[in-house]
Design an enzyme around this catalytic site. Structure first.
Site, PDB file in Angstrom:
ATOM      1  N   VAL A 198       1.420   5.253  14.975  1.00 24.19           N
ATOM      2  CA  VAL A 198       1.553   4.798  16.365  1.00 24.19           C
ATOM      3  C   VAL A 198       1.891   5.984  17.270  1.00 24.19           C
ATOM      4  O   VAL A 198       2.502   6.955  16.851  1.00 24.19           O
ATOM      5  CB  VAL A 198       2.643   3.703  16.506  1.00 24.19           C
ATOM      6  CG1 VAL A 198       2.154   2.380  15.980  1.00 24.19           C
ATOM      7  CG2 VAL A 198       3.948   4.110  15.833  1.00 24.19           C
TER       8      VAL A 198
ATOM      9  N   GLN B 273       8.226  -8.301   4.284  1.00 21.81           N
ATOM     10  CA  GLN B 273       7.980  -7.705   5.577  1.00 21.81           C
ATOM     11  C   GLN B 273       6.927  -8.524   6.307  1.00 21.81           C
ATOM     12  O   GLN B 273       6.159  -9.248   5.688  1.00 21.81           O
ATOM     13  CB  GLN B 273       7.439  -6.290   5.342  1.00 21.81           C
ATOM     14  CG  GLN B 273       7.467  -5.400   6.542  1.00 21.81           C
ATOM     15  CD  GLN B 273       6.761  -4.088   6.292  1.00 21.81           C
ATOM     16  OE1 GLN B 273       5.643  -4.066   5.802  1.00 21.81           O
ATOM     17  NE2 GLN B 273       7.404  -2.988   6.650  1.00 21.81           N
TER      18      GLN B 273
ATOM     19  N   ARG C  68       9.387  -0.143  -2.398  1.00 18.11           N
ATOM     20  CA  ARG C  68       9.689   1.276  -2.136  1.00 18.11           C
ATOM     21  C   ARG C  68      10.718   1.792  -3.112  1.00 18.11           C
ATOM     22  O   ARG C  68      11.521   1.026  -3.647  1.00 18.11           O
ATOM     23  CB  ARG C  68      10.241   1.456  -0.721  1.00 18.11           C
ATOM     24  CG  ARG C  68       9.200   1.237   0.308  1.00 18.11           C
ATOM     25  CD  ARG C  68       9.692   1.583   1.688  1.00 18.11           C
ATOM     26  NE  ARG C  68       8.838   0.881   2.637  1.00 18.11           N
ATOM     27  CZ  ARG C  68       9.064   0.780   3.926  1.00 18.11           C
ATOM     28  NH1 ARG C  68      10.132   1.357   4.434  1.00 18.11           N
ATOM     29  NH2 ARG C  68       8.247   0.126   4.698  1.00 18.11           N
TER      30      ARG C  68
ATOM     31  N   HIS D  87       4.178  -1.019   2.743  1.00 14.74           N
ATOM     32  CA  HIS D  87       4.278  -1.826   3.963  1.00 14.74           C
ATOM     33  C   HIS D  87       3.021  -2.682   4.042  1.00 14.74           C
ATOM     34  O   HIS D  87       2.048  -2.416   3.341  1.00 14.74           O
ATOM     35  CB  HIS D  87       4.421  -0.974   5.231  1.00 14.74           C
ATOM     36  CG  HIS D  87       3.548   0.247   5.261  1.00 14.74           C
ATOM     37  ND1 HIS D  87       3.791   1.314   6.057  1.00 14.74           N
ATOM     38  CD2 HIS D  87       2.421   0.566   4.561  1.00 14.74           C
ATOM     39  CE1 HIS D  87       2.859   2.241   5.863  1.00 14.74           C
ATOM     40  NE2 HIS D  87       2.023   1.804   4.967  1.00 14.74           N
TER      41      HIS D  87
ATOM     42  N   ALA E  72       1.327  -2.353  17.472  1.00 13.30           N
ATOM     43  CA  ALA E  72       1.630  -2.835  16.124  1.00 13.30           C
ATOM     44  C   ALA E  72       3.142  -2.852  15.964  1.00 13.30           C
ATOM     45  O   ALA E  72       3.857  -2.114  16.646  1.00 13.30           O
ATOM     46  CB  ALA E  72       1.010  -1.921  15.076  1.00 13.30           C
TER      47      ALA E  72
ATOM     48  N   TRP F  67       7.851   6.993   2.964  1.00 16.40           N
ATOM     49  CA  TRP F  67       7.613   5.789   2.166  1.00 16.40           C
ATOM     50  C   TRP F  67       7.565   6.149   0.683  1.00 16.40           C
ATOM     51  O   TRP F  67       6.634   5.804  -0.030  1.00 16.40           O
ATOM     52  CB  TRP F  67       6.307   5.109   2.588  1.00 16.40           C
ATOM     53  CG  TRP F  67       6.406   4.534   3.949  1.00 16.40           C
ATOM     54  CD1 TRP F  67       6.812   3.272   4.266  1.00 16.40           C
ATOM     55  CD2 TRP F  67       6.100   5.172   5.185  1.00 16.40           C
ATOM     56  NE1 TRP F  67       6.786   3.100   5.631  1.00 16.40           N
ATOM     57  CE2 TRP F  67       6.363   4.251   6.222  1.00 16.40           C
ATOM     58  CE3 TRP F  67       5.654   6.446   5.540  1.00 16.40           C
ATOM     59  CZ2 TRP F  67       6.181   4.550   7.560  1.00 16.40           C
ATOM     60  CZ3 TRP F  67       5.473   6.740   6.872  1.00 16.40           C
ATOM     61  CH2 TRP F  67       5.738   5.803   7.872  1.00 16.40           C
TER      62      TRP F  67
END
Ligand code: PHE
Length: 360
Positions: free
Chosen positions: A267, A224, A210, A184, A328, A170
């Protein structure tokens, strides 16, 4: 006996009823000053509210109600006076002959069938509405957070510690105070988990930033929407069913999708939901063998990164991963608009030219 509420009311009434022959603009300024004086943060009515704590307990309720009644009264009176001043302003403009509300707009092409063209939503706004409609229908709530974030919410809490190579995924800009324009809206998930106790179901639409090399599918500022579901016994099956349902709602049952393992530090396991490229239909090239500019020969487009929330992330937010689990997902909804309408270059949605937007 002193009557502080009555005194404020009398003061307001005296001011409000003072006849004014000022031009409407001055009258509107005067009304704004009155609003600040009586309804502002440091205004008279808030000052009354602050006296509440000093009263004996049995008088507080009545006093509070009376102050609130006064507040409504003052607010209504100001609105009425404001409306009157505005009406006067319009009448004066009409009299002076410089306002003709029946004139057509200037745009020479803004006519359809001889009638002034109606505006409509930008496709990204419509997508936002569709996302919200779909997920609130499933019981999700909409959450929001700051666009300039501290690095803890944007990175550390998401299991991306400083100096971890994953931060490079990122790459972004920093303010001189060391904060980031959020990369994000996962930071909103962190904020939600810190302030709510599970079960949690939220989506967080918003702008992200970004350091991207801009091309047909990448922008440095984009929209987003992330989603988060935390409860007891949440599994990958729930994640797949939720996202499949969403893709079908958007594109119908015919769009081919696939789930593929992917790495995102927050995640475990992590997945990418890919959709078949709408331009080359999965071939990767056009009929003349030229590489597809949209999927760059992959045949698939990454649409929704997702996965099961990492136990470290839950722990960072004070949620016990031995009791709760969750999934998520995140989606660039500019990209969803691209897929929905078969647009070959994201930049077309943002370049300020109406030729594409008018067709949608
Ligand atoms: N936050 C990720 C991104 O913007 C997307 C994501 C969200 C991935 C949730 C997995 C789970 O790249």
């Amino acid at each position: 006996m002193s009557d502080p509420i009555g005194q404020v009311r009398a003061a307001f009434q005296a001011e409000a009823s003072a006849q004014t022959l000022d031009p409407p603009a001055l009258e509107l300024e005067r009304l704004e000053r009155l609003r600040v004086r009586f309804l502002g943060k440091k205004g008279d009515i808030n000052a009354l509210m602050r006296q509440l704590g000093k009263l004996p307990k049995d008088q507080r309720r009545d006093f509070g109600q009376a102050v609130n009644a006064l507040k409504t009264e003052v607010n209504d009176a100001l609105l009425t006076l404001k409306a009157a001043a505005n009406t006067r302003a319009e009448a004066a403009a009409l009299d002076a002959g410089w306002l003709d509300p029946t004139l057509p707009t200037h745009a020479t092409d803004a006519r359809v069938d001889g009638l002034p063209a109606m505006g409509h939503q930008h496709p990204i706004t419509s997508m936002l509405d569709t996302v919200i409609d779909h997920f609130t229908g499933l019981g999700f709530e909409v959450a929001s957070g700051p666009e300039i974030e501290d690095t803890w919410h944007n990175f550390d809490a998401l299991n991306i510690p400083k100096d971890h190579p994953a931060r490079d995924m990122w790459d972004t800009f920093y303010t001189t105070q060391g904060e980031v324009p959020r990369t994000h809206t996962s930071s909103v998930q962190i904020r939600t988990m810190q302030t709510q106790t599970p079960p949690i179901r939220v989506i967080s639409p918003g702008k992200c930033f970004r350091n991207e090399t801009i091309d047909a599918t990448h922008l440095a500022a984009f929209n987003q929407c992330e989603g988060l579901y935390i409860d007891k016994g949440v599994s990958l099956g729930h994640l797949k069913a939720t996202l499949e349902g969403w893709i079908q709602r958007l594109f119908g049952p015919d769009l081919q999708i696939r789930f593929r393992p992917a790495f995102y530090p927050f995640v475990e396991p992590g997945l990418d939901l890919d959709a078949q490229c709408f331009l080359c239909h999965g071939d990767g090239h056009n009929d003349d063998g030229v590489a597809c500019p949209v999927c760059r020969t992959k045949g698939w487009l990454e649409v929704i990164p997702c996965g099961m929330v990492h136990p470290n992330v839950l722990r960072n937010c004070g949620i016990d991963p031995d009791i709760w689990s969750g999934f998520a997902f995140g989606m660039g909804f500019d990209r969803l608009v691209m897929l929905q309408h078969g647009i070959d270059d994201l930049r077309r949605l943002y370049n300020g030219r109406l030729d594409l937007v008018r067709q949608l």
